[in-house]
Design a protein around this motif. Structure first.
Motif, PDB file in Angstrom:
ATOM      1  N   SER A 113       7.870   3.796  13.752  1.00  0.00           N
ATOM      2  CA  SER A 113       8.603   2.865  13.659  1.00  0.00           C
ATOM      3  C   SER A 113       7.239   1.757  13.533  1.00  0.00           C
ATOM      4  O   SER A 113       6.214   1.288  14.349  1.00  0.00           O
ATOM      5  CB  SER A 113       9.421   1.661  14.078  1.00  0.00           C
ATOM      6  OG  SER A 113       9.992   1.029  13.737  1.00  0.00           O
ATOM      7  N   GLY A 114       7.021   0.985  12.328  1.00  0.00           N
ATOM      8  CA  GLY A 114       6.465  -0.437  11.912  1.00  0.00           C
ATOM      9  C   GLY A 114       4.600   0.485  11.739  1.00  0.00           C
ATOM     10  O   GLY A 114       3.592  -0.376  11.652  1.00  0.00           O
ATOM     11  N   SER A 115       4.993   2.146  11.109  1.00  0.00           N
ATOM     12  CA  SER A 115       3.499   2.176  11.031  1.00  0.00           C
ATOM     13  C   SER A 115       3.520   1.898   9.363  1.00  0.00           C
ATOM     14  O   SER A 115       1.941   2.275   8.705  1.00  0.00           O
ATOM     15  CB  SER A 115       3.413   3.859  10.826  1.00  0.00           C
ATOM     16  OG  SER A 115       4.582   4.257   9.836  1.00  0.00           O
ATOM     17  N   GLY A 116       4.171   1.965   8.956  1.00  0.00           N
ATOM     18  CA  GLY A 116       3.779   0.537   7.052  1.00  0.00           C
ATOM     19  C   GLY A 116       4.670   1.858   6.092  1.00  0.00           C
ATOM     20  O   GLY A 116       4.483   1.616   4.488  1.00  0.00           O
ATOM     21  N   LYS A 117       5.381   2.810   6.537  1.00  0.00           N
ATOM     22  CA  LYS A 117       6.489   2.955   5.120  1.00  0.00           C
ATOM     23  C   LYS A 117       7.075   2.779   4.742  1.00  0.00           C
ATOM     24  O   LYS A 117       7.047   2.659   3.364  1.00  0.00           O
ATOM     25  CB  LYS A 117       7.052   4.714   6.156  1.00  0.00           C
ATOM     26  CG  LYS A 117       6.616   5.049   7.293  1.00  0.00           C
ATOM     27  CD  LYS A 117       7.814   6.059   8.229  1.00  0.00           C
ATOM     28  CE  LYS A 117       9.266   5.138   9.045  1.00  0.00           C
ATOM     29  NZ  LYS A 117       8.572   3.877   9.943  1.00  0.00           N
ATOM     30  N   SER A 118       7.634   1.662   5.209  1.00  0.00           N
ATOM     31  CA  SER A 118       8.674   1.003   4.422  1.00  0.00           C
ATOM     32  C   SER A 118       7.571   0.122   2.983  1.00  0.00           C
ATOM     33  O   SER A 118       7.547  -0.223   1.583  1.00  0.00           O
ATOM     34  CB  SER A 118       9.182  -0.061   4.834  1.00  0.00           C
ATOM     35  OG  SER A 118      10.287   0.671   4.882  1.00  0.00           O
ATOM     36  N   THR A 119       6.796  -0.577   3.454  1.00  0.00           N
ATOM     37  CA  THR A 119       5.447  -1.584   2.880  1.00  0.00           C
ATOM     38  C   THR A 119       4.917  -0.767   1.548  1.00  0.00           C
ATOM     39  O   THR A 119       5.094  -0.339   0.642  1.00  0.00           O
ATOM     40  CB  THR A 119       4.703  -1.573   3.572  1.00  0.00           C
ATOM     41  OG1 THR A 119       4.876  -2.313   4.510  1.00  0.00           O
ATOM     42  CG2 THR A 119       3.596  -2.177   2.939  1.00  0.00           C
ATOM     43  N   LEU A 120       4.714   0.941   2.016  1.00  0.00           N
ATOM     44  CA  LEU A 120       4.039   1.799   0.989  1.00  0.00           C
ATOM     45  C   LEU A 120       5.265   2.082   0.211  1.00  0.00           C
ATOM     46  O   LEU A 120       5.029   2.170  -1.409  1.00  0.00           O
ATOM     47  CB  LEU A 120       3.727   3.680   1.540  1.00  0.00           C
ATOM     48  CG  LEU A 120       3.651   4.590   0.809  1.00  0.00           C
ATOM     49  CD1 LEU A 120       2.425   4.507   0.231  1.00  0.00           C
ATOM     50  CD2 LEU A 120       3.326   5.431   1.692  1.00  0.00           C
ATOM     51  N   THR A 140      -3.749  -6.041   8.107  1.00  0.00           N
ATOM     52  CA  THR A 140      -3.663  -5.083   7.440  1.00  0.00           C
ATOM     53  C   THR A 140      -2.429  -4.178   7.287  1.00  0.00           C
ATOM     54  O   THR A 140      -2.555  -3.671   9.017  1.00  0.00           O
ATOM     55  CB  THR A 140      -4.756  -4.640   6.991  1.00  0.00           C
ATOM     56  OG1 THR A 140      -5.772  -6.281   6.717  1.00  0.00           O
ATOM     57  CG2 THR A 140      -4.558  -3.718   6.266  1.00  0.00           C
ATOM     58  N   VAL A 141      -1.085  -3.889   6.359  1.00  0.00           N
ATOM     59  CA  VAL A 141      -0.431  -2.597   7.035  1.00  0.00           C
ATOM     60  C   VAL A 141      -0.655  -1.662   6.279  1.00  0.00           C
ATOM     61  O   VAL A 141      -0.646  -0.009   7.304  1.00  0.00           O
ATOM     62  CB  VAL A 141       0.579  -3.171   7.017  1.00  0.00           C
ATOM     63  CG1 VAL A 141       1.772  -1.980   6.719  1.00  0.00           C
ATOM     64  CG2 VAL A 141       1.782  -4.565   7.059  1.00  0.00           C
ATOM     65  N   LEU A 142      -1.293  -1.146   4.883  1.00  0.00           N
ATOM     66  CA  LEU A 142      -1.930  -0.090   4.550  1.00  0.00           C
ATOM     67  C   LEU A 142      -3.609  -0.018   4.368  1.00  0.00           C
ATOM     68  O   LEU A 142      -3.777  -1.386   3.966  1.00  0.00           O
ATOM     69  CB  LEU A 142      -0.766   0.263   3.331  1.00  0.00           C
ATOM     70  CG  LEU A 142       0.472   0.369   3.232  1.00  0.00           C
ATOM     71  CD1 LEU A 142       0.666   0.263   2.069  1.00  0.00           C
ATOM     72  CD2 LEU A 142       0.839   1.514   4.528  1.00  0.00           C
TER      73      LEU A 142
END
Ligand code: ADP
Ligand code: MG
Length: 648
Positions: free
Chosen positions: A45-52, A24-26
């Motif tokens: 980095s890796g906090s889910g920004k790109s996914t969002l 689970t990324v977001l």
């Protein structure tokens, strides 16, 4: 007061399930963005920004929760509608620019307009304007490798603005740039914001984030803070940006697809040529083999026709029995007068051939001795070249006279000696040469008809064959007489005389039909071989196209991110496969014609080119492209844009 926000995420979560345990990324992301805002999404980095960001840009979908664009739930939109959003509403700017290395700056910037269906001249002009505004006026025709990082990023900004770019999504746009380049890009983003565009910026750098009016912080997939910057107004005055010409995305811009296909084929010319080779060989062999087959067929038919079409041949043995072992002794000289009496019969001759030894002086020659009647030249339209043919009187008197064929004359009397008046030995009997026949060439089976000599059947039977009966009887039908009536008359007569059907009567039409059939079978066989090689060629095309899809996965991802529909990707790859086969087919036709002509020149065979096999071969090549291009094209079209973009 705004009633409907531009973008609205409600309790959005994203869980990756591919590969191992679900990740689970977001979690429970709630975010409302109004038109005209400048928002920075910040996080480690890796906090889910790109996914969002990918979810916001419709490259990805939430696993749970709701995402609405102008009040429309994206879950209710199909792939094409999402592609249209990416194409017309969003403009992506990536950390690593994601330009296409084969294309110039202008061409890169143009791509979103290609998928919008804008005409070439119009979109090139627009792309040029955008690049000039971004300070790249002198770099329009440069390729990415000839541009600095900052310049490349500006090209990608132009691309994001191509269809209006109401919402700019910039994922670490300065991440790969030096501080100067970074400043330039941020300056451009500020300008775009001041023009009324909505900017969403992803960064881990607080200095960069400081340019935004609003900062959303994210940690481990959750929003931890969401605040306006001092002096930030949350939303600029929203304005739709420049007026974009009407899109006609449904129209397949074939010309553009062809250009793209051509470019990609030229990108790797050797591989393209090798791919085409299979198709070229396939098509060329169809064209050449069919022409050779046709030529052979025509030759055979003409030779048969040259032997006379108004002939009936009475053969020994019952009809429809091949190579009957029994010796039929029923065709006798006594049959001839009654056959001649059948209405419609113009002339009748017996024919019995035997391979014999001919001797003149020291020379031995194996020839075909034919025992026949005086009407032979008339029946077969086979004139005497010099001297005379034997007469009825010769036949009656068992005269030892002979007419010789052209080949025999040439081989036996090479020094120009006049054969007429010479004595030759056939077997052990001496014969006086009284005539030399004109040349007749070869039989359909390739036997040299001119390597024969003709003797009165009486003499031949008594002195050479040792038998009175004939091998077959040839009847010439009167001009204008009904062939089948004469055939029926002969049948009745012979049935009465022989009391059983120990003969069969063949006419030329039958012979031609049989020959035709044989030749057609041969031609079909050749065609089958050719088609097989075409299929093999098609498999080669498929193979290379599959490799090409794999190699260009990233390109496909980029194209999808900036607005290509699955259909557009599919169409592009299909066009490429069809183009390979089309050009290969064209080359194959030329090679086939060339091959056929040189075969004819070298081997002396007749070749006849007809339109049908050429058209069929070419059509097959085209179809091969579609059939064998379909699988790779579908593979490309089904790629997930996120995964494709992540590919190196
Ligand atoms: P950021 O952009 O903030 O650096 P990302 O959104 O790219 O972070 O990634 C967040 C987390 O999701 C990371 O731990 C990453 O490993 C994971 N992740 C990203 N994409 C995928 C994917 N396609 N499959 C599985 N895990 C992924
Ligand atoms: Mg990222």
């Amino acid at each position: 007061m705004r009633t409907q926000p531009l973008l609205e995420l409600v309790a959005v979560g994203r869980t990756y399930t591919s590969g191992g345990a679900p990740l689970t990324v977001l979690t429970d992301v709630g975010l409302v963005i109004q038109a005209g805002e400048f928002v920075a999404i910040m996080g480690a980095s890796g906090s889910g920004k790109s996914t969002l960001m990918n979810i916001i840009g419709c490259l990805d979908k939430p696993s749970n929760g709701t995402y609405r664009i102008r009040g429309v739930d994206v879950a209710s939109l199909n792939g094409d509608a999402l592609a249209a959003l990416r194409r017309d509403t969003f403009g992506f700017i990536f950390q690593r620019y994601n330009l296409m290395s084969d294309l110039s700056a202008v061409e890169n910037a143009e791509i979103p307009a290609v998928y919008r269906g804008i005409a070439k001249a119009k979109r090139a002009a627009h792309a040029g304007d955008l690049l000039r505004e971004l300070g790249l006026g002198d770099r329009l025709q440069h390729h990415p490798s000839q541009l600095s990082g900052g310049q490349q990023q500006r090209v990608s900004i132009a691309r994001a603005l191509m269809n209006g770019g109401a919402v700019i999504l910039a994922d670490e746009p300065t991440g790969a740039l030096d501080s100067q380049g970074g400043k330039e890009v941020m300056g451009i983003l500020e300008t775009l914001h001041s023009q009324g565009r909505t900017i969403i910026l992803v960064t881990h750098d607080s200095d960069i984030a400081a340019h935004a009016r609003r900062i959303v912080r994210i940690k481990d997939g959750r929003i931890t803070s969401d605040e306006l910057q001092p002096g930030g107004d949350g939303g600029g005055q929203a304005q739709p940006g420049r007026v974009v010409p009407d899109a006609r995305p449904g129209v397949a811009v074939l010309g553009e697809a062809l250009m793209m296909a051509l470019r990609s084929l030229l990108h790797n010319p050797l591989r393209t040529a090798l791919t085409m080779l299979g198709i070229i060989i396939g098509v060329a062999s169809v064209v050449a083999l069919m022409a050779i087959g046709n030529g052979a067929k025509q030759e055979v038919l003409e030779r048969i026709q040259a032997m006379g079409t108004d002939l009936l041949t009475i053969e020994r043995g019952p009809p429809n029995v091949r190579a009957s072992g029994q010796v039929v002794t029923s065709f006798l000289p006594e049959d001839l007068p009654s056959i001649a009496g059948v209405p419609g019969v113009e002339a009748v001759i017996p024919e019995t051939e035997l391979s014999s030894l001919l001797r003149f002086g020291e020379q031995d020659l194996t020839i075909t001795a034919v025992g026949t009647g005086e009407a032979f030249p008339g029946v077969h339209d086979w004139p005497v070249e010099s001297g005379v043919f034997f007469s009825a009187e010769h036949v009656k008197r068992y005269a030892q006279v002979v007419a010789i064929g052209k080949t025999v004359a040439r081989n036996l009397f090479p020094g120009g000696t006049d054969p007429l008046g010479q004595y030759v030995l056939i077997g052990s009997a001496p014969f006086l040469v009284i005539g030399v026949m004109a040349s007749k060439g070869s039989t359909p089976r390739g036997d040299d008809l001119d390597n024969s000599v003709w003797l009165p059947y009486t003499t031949a039977g008594a002195r050479i064959f040792g038998q009175r009966f004939f091998k077959h009887i040839v009847v010439r039908v009167k001009a204008g007489a009904d062939m089948s009536a004469v055939q029926a008359g002969l049948h009745t007569l012979l049935m009465t005389r022989h009391r059983k059907e120990d003969f069969n009567i063949r006419n030329m039409a039958d012979t031609i039909a049989t020959a035709n059939e044989t030749q057609n079978t041969l031609t079909y066989l050749l065609a089958a071989i050719a088609v097989i090689s075409l299929v093999v060629g098609g498999i080669g095309v498929m193979n290379i196209m599959l490799v090409s899809v794999t190699e260009r996965t990233r390109e496909i991802g980029i194209r999808m991110a900036i607005g290509a529909r699955s259909f557009d990707v599919m169409f592009q790859f299909l066009t490429e496969a069809v183009m390979v086969c089309f050009i290969g087919g064209l080359a194959g036709v030329l090679v086939g014609i060339g091959g056929g002509l040189s075969t004819s020149a070298i081997a002396g065979w007749r070749v006849i080119f007809t339109v049908a096999p050429i058209a069929i071969a070419f059509g097959c090549a085209f179809l091969t492209g579609i059939i064998f291009g379909y699988l790779p094209a579908r593979k490309a079209a089904r790629l997930d844009p996120i995964e494709a973009l992540a590919r190196e």
